[in-house]
Motif scaffolding. Sequence first.
Motif, mmCIF file in Angstrom:
data_model
loop_
_atom_site.group_PDB
_atom_site.id
_atom_site.type_symbol
_atom_site.label_atom_id
_atom_site.label_comp_id
_atom_site.label_asym_id
_atom_site.label_seq_id
_atom_site.Cartn_x
_atom_site.Cartn_y
_atom_site.Cartn_z
ATOM 1 N N LEU A 67 1.290 -1.039 -0.050
ATOM 2 C CA LEU A 67 0.103 0.117 -0.386
ATOM 3 C C LEU A 67 1.088 1.478 0.114
ATOM 4 O O LEU A 67 2.296 1.007 0.715
ATOM 5 C CB LEU A 67 -0.807 -0.030 1.154
ATOM 6 N N GLU A 68 0.727 1.824 -1.037
ATOM 7 C CA GLU A 68 1.327 3.105 -0.937
ATOM 8 C C GLU A 68 1.285 4.412 0.220
ATOM 9 O O GLU A 68 1.912 4.737 1.009
ATOM 10 C CB GLU A 68 0.646 4.100 -2.234
ATOM 11 N N GLU A 69 -0.010 4.085 0.764
ATOM 12 C CA GLU A 69 -0.313 5.449 2.166
ATOM 13 C C GLU A 69 0.512 4.715 3.197
ATOM 14 O O GLU A 69 1.137 5.988 4.265
ATOM 15 C CB GLU A 69 -2.152 5.585 2.691
ATOM 16 N N ASP A 70 1.058 3.737 3.908
ATOM 17 C CA ASP A 70 1.588 3.402 4.743
ATOM 18 C C ASP A 70 2.081 2.173 5.193
ATOM 19 O O ASP A 70 3.307 1.546 6.104
ATOM 20 C CB ASP A 70 0.216 2.893 5.867
ATOM 21 N N LYS A 96 -6.212 -6.288 -8.145
ATOM 22 C CA LYS A 96 -7.493 -5.529 -7.289
ATOM 23 C C LYS A 96 -8.222 -6.857 -7.008
ATOM 24 O O LYS A 96 -8.893 -6.331 -6.000
ATOM 25 C CB LYS A 96 -8.047 -5.309 -8.743
ATOM 26 N N LEU A 99 -7.230 -6.461 -3.202
ATOM 27 C CA LEU A 99 -7.369 -5.585 -2.224
ATOM 28 C C LEU A 99 -9.251 -6.022 -2.393
ATOM 29 O O LEU A 99 -9.727 -4.901 -0.772
ATOM 30 C CB LEU A 99 -6.929 -4.303 -3.181
ATOM 31 N N LEU A 104 -10.057 -3.193 0.722
ATOM 32 C CA LEU A 104 -9.452 -2.174 0.505
ATOM 33 C C LEU A 104 -9.242 -1.916 -0.796
ATOM 34 O O LEU A 104 -8.881 -1.151 -1.568
ATOM 35 C CB LEU A 104 -7.673 -2.567 1.248
ATOM 36 N N LYS A 105 -10.714 -1.865 -1.359
ATOM 37 C CA LYS A 105 -10.474 -1.778 -2.915
ATOM 38 C C LYS A 105 -10.536 -0.406 -2.763
ATOM 39 O O LYS A 105 -10.774 0.744 -2.321
ATOM 40 C CB LYS A 105 -12.149 -1.822 -3.242
ATOM 41 N N SER A 107 -7.764 1.528 -2.695
ATOM 42 C CA SER A 107 -6.358 1.960 -2.007
ATOM 43 C C SER A 107 -5.302 1.938 -3.206
ATOM 44 O O SER A 107 -5.750 1.191 -4.463
ATOM 45 C CB SER A 107 -6.181 0.460 -1.228
ATOM 46 N N LYS A 108 -4.574 2.698 -3.696
ATOM 47 C CA LYS A 108 -3.174 2.569 -4.405
ATOM 48 C C LYS A 108 -2.197 1.836 -3.265
ATOM 49 O O LYS A 108 -1.720 1.980 -2.595
ATOM 50 C CB LYS A 108 -2.783 4.167 -4.244
ATOM 51 N N ILE A 109 -1.590 1.311 -5.032
ATOM 52 C CA ILE A 109 -0.603 0.479 -4.181
ATOM 53 C C ILE A 109 1.159 0.639 -4.876
ATOM 54 O O ILE A 109 1.169 1.113 -6.387
ATOM 55 C CB ILE A 109 -0.616 -0.815 -4.835
#
Length: 140
Positions: A67-70, A96, A99, A104-105, A107-109
């Motif tokens: 995941l990009e966010e964390d 996809k 996720l 986590l649909k 979510s940016k990866i």
Amino acid sequence: RNVKDAFWRSFVQCREDVVGIDSSIIHNPTTWQSSGHLDGFSDPMVDCKETKLRYRADQLFASPVVLEEDGSTVGYVCVLEANDEDMVKDAKKQAKRLLKEKDLKGSKIQAFQFRDLTEIDEDVMAQVPSPGSGKPTLTM
């Protein structure tokens, strides 16, 4: 098989001046040595327990889905060797689906970091999905 049999019949059995041999097993020992067959030549294979499909480990590529966010890894994707565009396309489909399963649909990866299965340790291998079943059922 029919083409091979027709060739053999036409060029070996129907001619008196030709003798058929299986040359794939008759080689000078230095040929076997230089090709690596005598010094531990091997093609590691990977089996899918569910579909019973067998793959060469160096032709399957796995990547963590991060995941990009964390920066957390939510799972892995596994694709067959192909051109980069096709591998990324297949990996995106699997990511996809992964996720969605993890709620986590959308979510940016991060970009995929492909490594062939010969470079992956056993702990990661237990999490890598089979390209055939989409489930982590691969064994070396």
